[in-house]
Structure formats: structure tokens, C-alpha cells
Design a protein around this motif. Structure first.
Motif, PDB file in Angstrom:
ATOM      1  N   THR A   1       0.818  -1.207   0.000  1.00  0.00           N
ATOM      2  CA  THR A   1       0.000   0.000   0.000  1.00  0.00           C
ATOM      3  C   THR A   1       0.854   1.260   0.000  1.00  0.00           C
TER       4      THR A   1
ATOM      5  N   ASP B   1      -5.684   2.077  -2.812  1.00  0.00           N
ATOM      6  CA  ASP B   1      -5.068   1.142  -1.861  1.00  0.00           C
ATOM      7  C   ASP B   1      -5.866   1.069  -0.570  1.00  0.00           C
ATOM      8  N   GLN B   2      -6.498   2.162  -0.195  1.00  0.00           N
ATOM      9  CA  GLN B   2      -7.318   2.159   1.016  1.00  0.00           C
ATOM     10  C   GLN B   2      -8.568   1.293   0.852  1.00  0.00           C
TER      11      GLN B   2
ATOM     12  N   ALA C   1      -7.177  -2.161   1.455  1.00  0.00           N
ATOM     13  CA  ALA C   1      -6.846  -2.292   2.883  1.00  0.00           C
ATOM     14  C   ALA C   1      -8.099  -2.522   3.711  1.00  0.00           C
TER      15      ALA C   1
ATOM     16  N   ILE D   1       0.138  -6.751   5.092  1.00  0.00           N
ATOM     17  CA  ILE D   1       0.151  -5.437   4.449  1.00  0.00           C
ATOM     18  C   ILE D   1       1.474  -4.750   4.760  1.00  0.00           C
TER      19      ILE D   1
ATOM     20  N   THR E   1       4.176  -1.252   3.412  1.00  0.00           N
ATOM     21  CA  THR E   1       4.338  -0.043   2.624  1.00  0.00           C
ATOM     22  C   THR E   1       5.813   0.206   2.401  1.00  0.00           C
TER      23      THR E   1
ATOM     24  N   TRP F   1      -1.615   6.839   7.110  1.00  0.00           N
ATOM     25  CA  TRP F   1      -1.009   5.604   7.618  1.00  0.00           C
ATOM     26  C   TRP F   1      -1.381   5.422   9.085  1.00  0.00           C
TER      27      TRP F   1
ATOM     28  N   THR G   1      -1.989  -5.587  -5.418  1.00  0.00           N
ATOM     29  CA  THR G   1      -1.718  -4.165  -5.654  1.00  0.00           C
ATOM     30  C   THR G   1      -3.015  -3.391  -5.911  1.00  0.00           C
ATOM     31  N   GLY G   2      -2.920  -2.084  -5.807  1.00  0.00           N
ATOM     32  CA  GLY G   2      -4.036  -1.195  -6.113  1.00  0.00           C
ATOM     33  C   GLY G   2      -3.939  -0.601  -7.504  1.00  0.00           C
TER      34      GLY G   2
END
Length: 244
Positions: free
Chosen positions: A46, A52-53, A56, A68, A70, A84, A148-149
Motif C-alpha cells: 500500500t 489502496d485504502q 486495505a 500489508i 508499505t 497511515w 496491488t491497487g
């Protein structure tokens, strides 16, 4: 059941098998199926972007067994660190961070300076490699599925990706569940589920990366215009997402 990825197995055969496993499933059910097929080997990267949220939330709200992480490049926006923290707090999560290799970064800065990425595409790509690509490879080493986003709407190059694909460089399956979502769908989901998101998205920032390399998009510009705006449009990838 053997849950490891057999890198000698043809990618097409592996993709066919896993595509059959998740075909027709919702994002949450597909993530759960992948995590069941590859226990402790499914990771989501993320950047705390709005898309991405969405992912998540699917993982954290349902407490799915998907790790998860970053990539903290060291040059992110303050707003990114805030979302975050807000995400950790809302879901009682502890999102892991991977950082640039200290020696590689120090050598780059000593030789070329802190803002060398403005001077050439080669310098910018080297900076991206040190701050993003190399840490990503460490994060994905020995794993089976990278979630992935990625969205096709973000750039012409990303339209060549598929929802499920084989990432040859990282030797993992890559699952892009939001590939064909548009911005309206993403924002609607965020609003409906009260998911924390980066307020820069409300100020014209579409794709948010490192602070020195990201600006708001102006009226009439495409999605990728706010990233590395001093470069030719054909070069606007950092090396994380390369279509197979």
C-alpha cells in the motif's frame, strides 16, 4: 498441500489454475481464497492511495490473513504518514514498512545530491530503484502473491496489465483487483465505508508518491501528469509495475 510457487511451472499453467480459483469471486472472497491457497504468502503493498485504502479495508475489516506493507521512501508527504496512522488506529493494525538500503541511498546522495532526480531520467530512475524497487524485492522475496491497487485509468501503460498476472521480475503472482475500477467507483466505496484517505486527493492530487516528485493535476491534464511532470509522458513509471 504444497503451497509454494513452482517457478519451473509454466506461467500460463499457473495463471490458469489460480484464475479458476478466484473467477467470479468478490474482492474479499478472492483474497480469502488466495490466502487459503498460499498461507502466509499473500502480501498487499500500500502507498495509502485512495485505491489502496479500498483494498486495505477489504483485508483489515474482515481480518483476512493477508500481510500489508508499505514502502517508506523517506520523502513522503506528511499527509501520507497521517493516513497511515489513521489506518492503523481505525483497524487496530500495524502496517509494516520497508525502507531503502542505507548504503545504496547514502552513496547516491553523496555522489549526486538530494535532488538529482530533477537532472535526468536516469538519475530519477536510480532514485526510484533505491527507494522503491529494491525494498519491494526484499518484501516480496519468497512470497507467492503480490496484491496491488493498480488501476488501468492511471496511465496508458497500465492498461496493458491484467487482473491476475505473472510478475517475472519478482517471481510472484500479481493480483490487481481494482484494475478496471474508475475513480468514481473508488471514491464511492471510500465514502460508503468511511475509510480514511489522503486529503491530497481532494486538492487535485491523483497519483501520490514522493513529495518532490508529485504535484496536483491541472484541469484538462491526464492522471499521470502530476508525477515527474518535468519528464516526457512516455517515461512515467518508477519500475514497480512493468507489464509482462
Amino acid at each position: 498441500m504444497d503451497t509454494t510457487i513452482d517457478t519451473k511451472q509454466p506461467a500460463t499453467q499457473l495463471l490458469y489454475s489460480i484464475s479458476g480459483l478466484i473467477e467470479g469471486l468478490s474482492i474479499g472472497d478472492a483474497l480469502a481464497a488466495l490466502a487459503g491457497r498460499f498461507p502466509a504468502q499473500v502480501l498487499f503493498s500500500t502507498s495509502f492511495s485512495i485505491e489502496d485504502q479500498v483494498i486495505a479495508h477489504h483485508i483489515l475489516a474482515a481480518q483476512l490473513p493477508v500481510s500489508i506493507f508499505t514502502l517508506d521512501t523517506g520523502r513522503l508527504f506528511p499527509e501520507t504518514y497521517s493516513v497511515w496512522s489513521a489506518t492503523n488506529e481505525k483497524y487496530a493494525a500495524r502496517i509494516k514498512a520497508y525502507y531503502p538500503d542505507r548504503q545504496l541511498l547514502e552513496r547516491f546522495l553523496d555522489e549526486k545530491g538530494p535532488n538529482a532526480f530533477y537532472e535526468s531520467v536516469a538519475n530519477r530512475k536510480e532514485c526510484c530503484h533505491i527507494r522503491k524497487v529494491e525494498p519491494l524485492k526484499r518484501a516480496l522475496k519468497g512470497q507467492a502473491v503480490w496484491v496491488t491497487g493498480l488501476r488501468a485509468e492511471h496511465s496508458p501503460e497500465r492498461k496493458d496489465h491484467r487482473t491476475l498476472e505473472w510478475d517475472e521480475g519478482n517471481q510472484v503472482l500479481k493480483y490487481n483487483p481494482l484494475l478496471h475500477w474508475d475513480t468514481t467507483a473508488v471514491r464511492t466505496y471510500i465514502d460508503e465505508h468511511n475509510v480514511p484517505y489522503n486529503p491530497l486527493h481532494d486538492k487535485g492530487f491523483v497519483s501520490i508518491g514522493c513529495q518532490p516528485c508529485t504535484r496536483a493535476v491541472k484541469a484538462g491534464e491526464d492522471f499521470r501528469a502530476g508525477r515527474w511532470w518535468w519528464e516526457d509522458n512516455s517515461k512515467k513509471e518508477c519500475g514497480l509495475h512493468t507489464a509482462s
